[in-house]
Each structure stands twice: as structure tokens, then as C-alpha cells.
Design a protein around this motif. Structure first.
Motif, PDB file in Angstrom:
ATOM      1  N   ALA A 157       1.436  27.023  71.251  1.00 48.66           N
ATOM      2  CA  ALA A 157       1.576  28.171  70.355  1.00 48.66           C
ATOM      3  C   ALA A 157       2.181  27.748  69.026  1.00 48.66           C
ATOM      4  CB  ALA A 157       2.434  29.246  71.012  1.00 48.66           C
ATOM      5  N   LEU A 158       3.084  26.787  69.076  1.00 46.29           N
ATOM      6  CA  LEU A 158       3.697  26.283  67.845  1.00 46.29           C
ATOM      7  C   LEU A 158       2.659  25.602  66.962  1.00 46.29           C
ATOM      8  CD1 LEU A 158       6.446  26.024  66.423  1.00 46.29           C
ATOM      9  CD2 LEU A 158       6.720  23.799  67.527  1.00 46.29           C
ATOM     10  N   LEU A 159       1.771  24.817  67.595  1.00 45.99           N
ATOM     11  CA  LEU A 159       0.705  24.156  66.847  1.00 45.99           C
ATOM     12  C   LEU A 159      -0.261  25.176  66.241  1.00 45.99           C
ATOM     13  CD1 LEU A 159      -0.155  21.203  69.275  1.00 45.99           C
ATOM     14  CD2 LEU A 159       1.002  21.038  67.060  1.00 45.99           C
ATOM     15  N   ALA A 160      -0.451  26.277  66.955  1.00 45.02           N
ATOM     16  CA  ALA A 160      -1.387  27.306  66.492  1.00 45.02           C
ATOM     17  C   ALA A 160      -0.682  28.428  65.731  1.00 45.02           C
ATOM     18  CB  ALA A 160      -2.144  27.883  67.692  1.00 45.02           C
ATOM     19  N   MET A 161       0.548  28.193  65.270  1.00 49.34           N
ATOM     20  CA  MET A 161       1.340  29.234  64.630  1.00 49.34           C
ATOM     21  C   MET A 161       0.630  29.915  63.451  1.00 49.34           C
ATOM     22  SD  MET A 161       3.965  31.038  64.843  1.00 49.34           S
ATOM     23  CE  MET A 161       4.874  30.126  66.090  1.00 49.34           C
TER      24      MET A 161
ATOM     25  N   ILE B 121      -2.460  30.668  63.133  1.00 53.14           N
ATOM     26  CA  ILE B 121      -3.397  31.660  63.687  1.00 53.14           C
ATOM     27  C   ILE B 121      -2.642  32.844  64.265  1.00 53.14           C
ATOM     28  CG2 ILE B 121      -5.153  32.062  65.461  1.00 53.14           C
ATOM     29  CD1 ILE B 121      -6.076  29.205  65.063  1.00 53.14           C
ATOM     30  N   TYR B 122      -1.526  32.586  64.939  1.00 53.46           N
ATOM     31  CA  TYR B 122      -0.700  33.687  65.450  1.00 53.46           C
ATOM     32  C   TYR B 122      -0.183  34.552  64.309  1.00 53.46           C
ATOM     33  CZ  TYR B 122      -0.521  32.177  70.338  1.00 53.46           C
ATOM     34  OH  TYR B 122      -0.845  31.881  71.645  1.00 53.46           O
TER      35      TYR B 122
ATOM     36  N   GLY C 122      -3.043  41.032  61.061  1.00 51.56           N
ATOM     37  CA  GLY C 122      -4.307  41.741  61.188  1.00 51.56           C
ATOM     38  C   GLY C 122      -5.462  41.081  60.467  1.00 51.56           C
ATOM     39  N   ILE C 123      -5.307  39.803  60.120  1.00 50.84           N
ATOM     40  CA  ILE C 123      -6.343  39.084  59.363  1.00 50.84           C
ATOM     41  C   ILE C 123      -7.251  38.280  60.271  1.00 50.84           C
ATOM     42  CG2 ILE C 123      -6.726  37.290  57.608  1.00 50.84           C
ATOM     43  CD1 ILE C 123      -4.046  38.145  56.362  1.00 50.84           C
ATOM     44  N   TRP C 124      -6.684  37.715  61.358  1.00 47.81           N
ATOM     45  CA  TRP C 124      -7.452  36.772  62.174  1.00 47.81           C
ATOM     46  C   TRP C 124      -8.642  37.420  62.868  1.00 47.81           C
ATOM     47  CZ3 TRP C 124      -8.766  32.029  62.633  1.00 47.81           C
ATOM     48  CH2 TRP C 124      -9.420  31.594  63.784  1.00 47.81           C
ATOM     49  N   GLU C 125      -8.470  38.572  63.472  1.00 48.07           N
ATOM     50  CA  GLU C 125      -9.541  39.161  64.276  1.00 48.07           C
ATOM     51  C   GLU C 125     -10.815  39.422  63.466  1.00 48.07           C
ATOM     52  OE1 GLU C 125     -10.486  42.851  67.364  1.00 48.07           O
ATOM     53  OE2 GLU C 125      -8.440  42.500  66.657  1.00 48.07           O
TER      54      GLU C 125
ATOM     55  N   PRO D  54      -3.283  31.654  76.795  1.00 51.91           N
ATOM     56  CA  PRO D  54      -2.928  32.617  75.746  1.00 51.91           C
ATOM     57  C   PRO D  54      -3.486  32.248  74.368  1.00 51.91           C
ATOM     58  CG  PRO D  54      -1.013  32.055  77.078  1.00 51.91           C
ATOM     59  CD  PRO D  54      -2.089  31.065  77.421  1.00 51.91           C
ATOM     60  N   THR D  55      -3.359  30.985  73.996  1.00 54.51           N
ATOM     61  CA  THR D  55      -3.837  30.559  72.676  1.00 54.51           C
ATOM     62  C   THR D  55      -5.353  30.526  72.619  1.00 54.51           C
ATOM     63  OG1 THR D  55      -1.828  29.249  72.303  1.00 54.51           O
ATOM     64  CG2 THR D  55      -3.761  28.695  70.976  1.00 54.51           C
TER      65      THR D  55
END
Length: 246
Positions: free
Chosen positions: A14-18, A20-21, A27-30, A195-196
Motif C-alpha cells: 500500500a505504501l508503494l501504491a500510495m 493511487i490510494y 475521487g480521481i482514480w476511478e 486490497p491494492t
């Protein structure tokens, strides 16, 4: 101890993908994922997956013609058509209704349709697997669903809709990646990635035991096989393949 390790590695991932999170939180990613990233990713991934599963699909769809209606027609409904990877395996002259929850595939889908003129395309519906109300009950001879049940919101509701739209004696064809054996390292890593992976790849779940949903649905017969698709460095190698008869 194992659960603690899973939580630790999940946090690292999750830290690496922060970024994207963070984009998801804003509300931008989706919308970016659905419109740009996922269609681009799927086009690249599909090319690899198609090569790895071509023989499996040839065997799977070999008996599609056996499910023609008494009139001689073969009406197919494909849930989650995506880029149309299955068109090449359909019998000549069959009528296909394509559905997908994501309308952003239509440009690439049109190219695949032009390459597969042996089948008749009836219409494209923007629809989720759980809600196929635009398709009349008992109106299709076969429903096809490949690499879709991993991302629907409700597998059981989707299968209920499949049974509704199929005529008596019709068939549901599937090829899906699923959870690995719980005692395996593959399942350990699936739990870490889950999760990621689900966030990045538009709701795709790694740990669903879809064969259980199929076995508990009200099909009269289920022919199902567990296979491994060689996709190195991915957590989606375990698959199920087969068909179920209403």
C-alpha cells in the motif's frame, strides 16, 4: 503469525501504491481507471492471456452449437465482453448480444467485431452482470462470461440473472481466475496483493472461490475443471473453466 505477515506485506504494498490510494481518496482514480488505464491495461493483458488460454477456449467452446434452439438459431449473451476476446471461438451465424458495465471498451471492441464477421452482432448493452433487465427472461441459448466474475459486486446475483435469461436447457460458459489452495504460497501472496490489486484493477478480486457459487446455484448440471494458466509474476494463475446447464 501468518496473518501478521500478511498485514505487514499489505502495508508495504500500500505504501508503494500510495499515489493511487491518494488519487482514489480524491475521487480521481476511478474515472481515470475506467476510461483510460483499465482499457489500456486490458488490451495488453488480453494479448498474453489469449495466447495462454487459446487451446483451453477452443476445447471449451467446441460444443456451443449443441445448444442451438429448436428453431436452429444460436443466441449468445456475453457478460463483460471487454475487447471481444471470445468472438473468434463462436460458431458461424450465431447472434451475439454484448454487455459490459464499462462503455469505454467500445472503440477497441469495434475493431474486433470487424475481424470476426462470421457472427452477427445484435447489440451492445451497458449493463452490470447483476442487472440484465434489458434482456428478456429465457431469451438466450448460451451465456458466456470470462474473467468477469472476479469483479462483479455480487457473484450469486449475477448467476441468478444468468439463469433467468437462459432458456431451459441453455448453458453458461465460464473461464475465471480464482483463489489458490489455502495451504499454498500462491494463496498467501493473493491475500497480500488483494486490497491494492482490487483498487488498481477496477474491482478485480483475487480470493473468490467462484466454483462454490456455481455448485450452489440452481443449475441442473455443472462441468467444471481447475486449471493453472502460466502467467508468471501474477497472482491470477489458478483458474476454473467449464459450463453449466440450466
Amino acid at each position: 503469525m501468518a496473518q501478521a505477515n500478511i498485514l505487514f506485506f499489505r502495508a508495504c504494498l500500500a505504501l508503494l501504491a500510495m499515489p493511487i490510494y491518494l488519487l482514489s481518496f480524491l475521487g480521481i482514480w476511478e474515472p481515470f481507471c475506467k476510461k483510460i488505464f483499465f482499457p489500456f491495461f486490458l488490451e495488453k493483458f488480453s494479448a498474453v492471456h489469449e495466447r495462454k488460454t487459446k487451446k483451453h477456449k477452443e476445447e471449451l467452446f467446441r460444443n456451443l452449437s449443441d445448444f442451438r434452439s429448436p428453431s436452429g438459431e444460436l443466441k449468445l449473451l456475453e457478460i463483460g465482453t471487454g475487447l471481444g476476446a471470445n468472438f473468434q471461438f463462436y460458431p458461424p451465424g450465431c447472434k451475439v448480444t454484448c454487455t459490459d458495465i464499462n462503455p469505454n471498451f467500445q472503440k477497441s471492441l469495434s475493431k474486433r467485431m470487424n475481424k470476426n464477421q462470421h457472427i452477427h452482432y445484435e447489440r451492445f448493452l451497458v449493463a452490470a452482470g447483476e442487472d440484465l433487465h434489458q434482456v428478456p427472461s429465457g431469451s438466450v441459448d448460451a451465456v458466456i462470461c470470462t474473467l468477469v466474475l472476479c469483479s462483479v459486486h455480487n457473484v450469486n446475483a449475477t448467476l441468478k440473472e444468468v439463469l433467468r435469461v437462459l432458456r431451459p436447457g441453455g448453458a453458461f460458459y465460464f473461464l475465471e481466475h480464482v483463489a489458490a489452495d489455502h495451504s499454498s504460497w500462491k494463496y498467501f501472496w493473493q491475500q497480500i496483493y488483494h486490497p491494492t490489486w482490487k483498487l488498481v484493477f477496477d474491482g478485480c478480486c483475487l480470493t473468490r472461490e467462484i466454483w462454490k457459487n456455481l455448485e450452489q446455484a440452481n443449475f441442473s448440471e455443472v462441468k467444471l475443471q481447475h486449471i493453472s494458466v502460466m502467467l508468471p509474476w501474477t497472482p491470477i494463475q489458478p483458474h476454473i473453466i467449464g459450463y453449466a446447464v440450466k
